[in-house]
Design an enzyme around this catalytic site. Structure first.
Site, PDB file in Angstrom:
ATOM      1  N   SER A 146       0.999  -1.048  -0.217  1.00  0.00           N
ATOM      2  CA  SER A 146       0.094  -0.062   0.107  1.00  0.00           C
ATOM      3  C   SER A 146       0.810   1.156   0.072  1.00  0.00           C
ATOM      4  CB  SER A 146      -0.851  -0.025   1.173  1.00  0.00           C
ATOM      5  OG  SER A 146      -1.512   1.154   1.384  1.00  0.00           O
ATOM      6  N   TYR A 159      -2.954  -0.463   9.965  1.00  0.00           N
ATOM      7  CA  TYR A 159      -3.027  -0.622   8.647  1.00  0.00           C
ATOM      8  C   TYR A 159      -1.738  -0.362   8.146  1.00  0.00           C
ATOM      9  CZ  TYR A 159      -4.150  -0.806   3.659  1.00  0.00           C
ATOM     10  OH  TYR A 159      -4.186  -1.044   2.326  1.00  0.00           O
TER      11      TYR A 159
END
Length: 265
Positions: A146, A159
């Protein structure tokens, strides 16, 4: 001859979380390049729905009920895939979750759950398939990282921590198993229009764009959200022999956000 380097004919690809969204799009691309597709899902309903959607677009996929955070379930799934399709040649660690909660309001249990799915599961999956790849003399592992592997942002502490860890796990797998002709790379999606990001793109009650939607458009040189299909080409490249000397790299598919400081106010 040049096109053959992108062929996946005869390869077995396992895409975790391949029932919808990014995972489905990458699995479809791998199938269209010739790979045999297996995917996992924790929900029988979602698994069956995905199988029907694959069938509708002409892809014969094998769907398995498996929680990728549970090592014994993963072992059972990979053993079954080896029996029905063959030893896994390509692993795409795509399954993941995000919880948008201020860090000081995030419970330890919530933090651990995100890390378990987004970081521990890729470790478990890679551990399960690497021995077979060593035996075959080749393998491709693609970890879906990501932009949060590089950047921090409000409300996504778990995350970002997990994806930063996944970036380093990618580099370590590349370092440890490159000598066995196993390449491990990551794809770092930018902001992709999926059901997971739909709340951030949903118009407000007054009809105006969501503030975060406006923010992303303004920060992206491409001036749009990405689509799952934008990840198809990178996935095929990293799964194919065209990337045999690419190892430990994170390919960011973000429309240029990480390269852009933003417009002057």
């Amino acid at each position: 001859m040049r096109e053959d380097r992108f062929s996946l004919d005869g390869k077995v690809a396992l895409v975790t979380g391949g029932a919808y969204g990014i995972g489905f799009a990458m699995a479809r691309a791998l199938a269209e390049a010739g790979a045999k597709i297996a995917f996992n899902c924790r929900s029988r309903e979602h698994r069956d729905q995905a199988l029907e959607e694959y069938k509708q677009i002409g892809i014969t996929a094998q769907g398995y009920l498996c929680d990728v955070t549970q090592e014994e379930e993963v072992r059972t799934m990979t053993a079954e895939i080896a029996k029905t399709l063959g030893t896994v040649d390509i692993l795409v660690n795509n399954a993941g979750i995000i919880k948008r909660i201020p860090m000081h309001e995030t419970s330890v249990e919530e933090f651990r759950k995100v890390v378990d799915i987004d970081l521990n599961a890729p470790f478990i999956m890679a551990k399960a398939v690497i021995p077979g790849m060593i035996k075959k003399g080749h393998g491709k592992i693609i970890n879906v990282c990501s932009m949060m592997s590089e950047l921090g942002r409000e409300t996504v502490s778990a995350y970002a921590a997990a994806k930063g860890g996944l970036k380093m796990l990618t580099k370590n797998i590349a370092s440890e198993y490159g000598g066995y002709n196993i390449q491990c790379n990551g794809i770092g999606p930018g902001y992709i229009a999926t059901p997971q990001t739909e709340p951030l793109r949903r118009p407000q009650e007054n009809g105006e764009r969501h503030p975060f939607d406006q923010f992303i458009i303004s920060r992206t040189p491409a001036s749009r959200w990405g689509t799952p299909e934008d990840l198809a080409g990178p996935a095929v490249f990293l799964a194919s022999s065209a990337s045999d000397f690419v190892n430990g790299h994170i390919l960011y598919v973000d429309g240029g956000i990480l390269a852009y400081i933003g417009k002057q106010p």
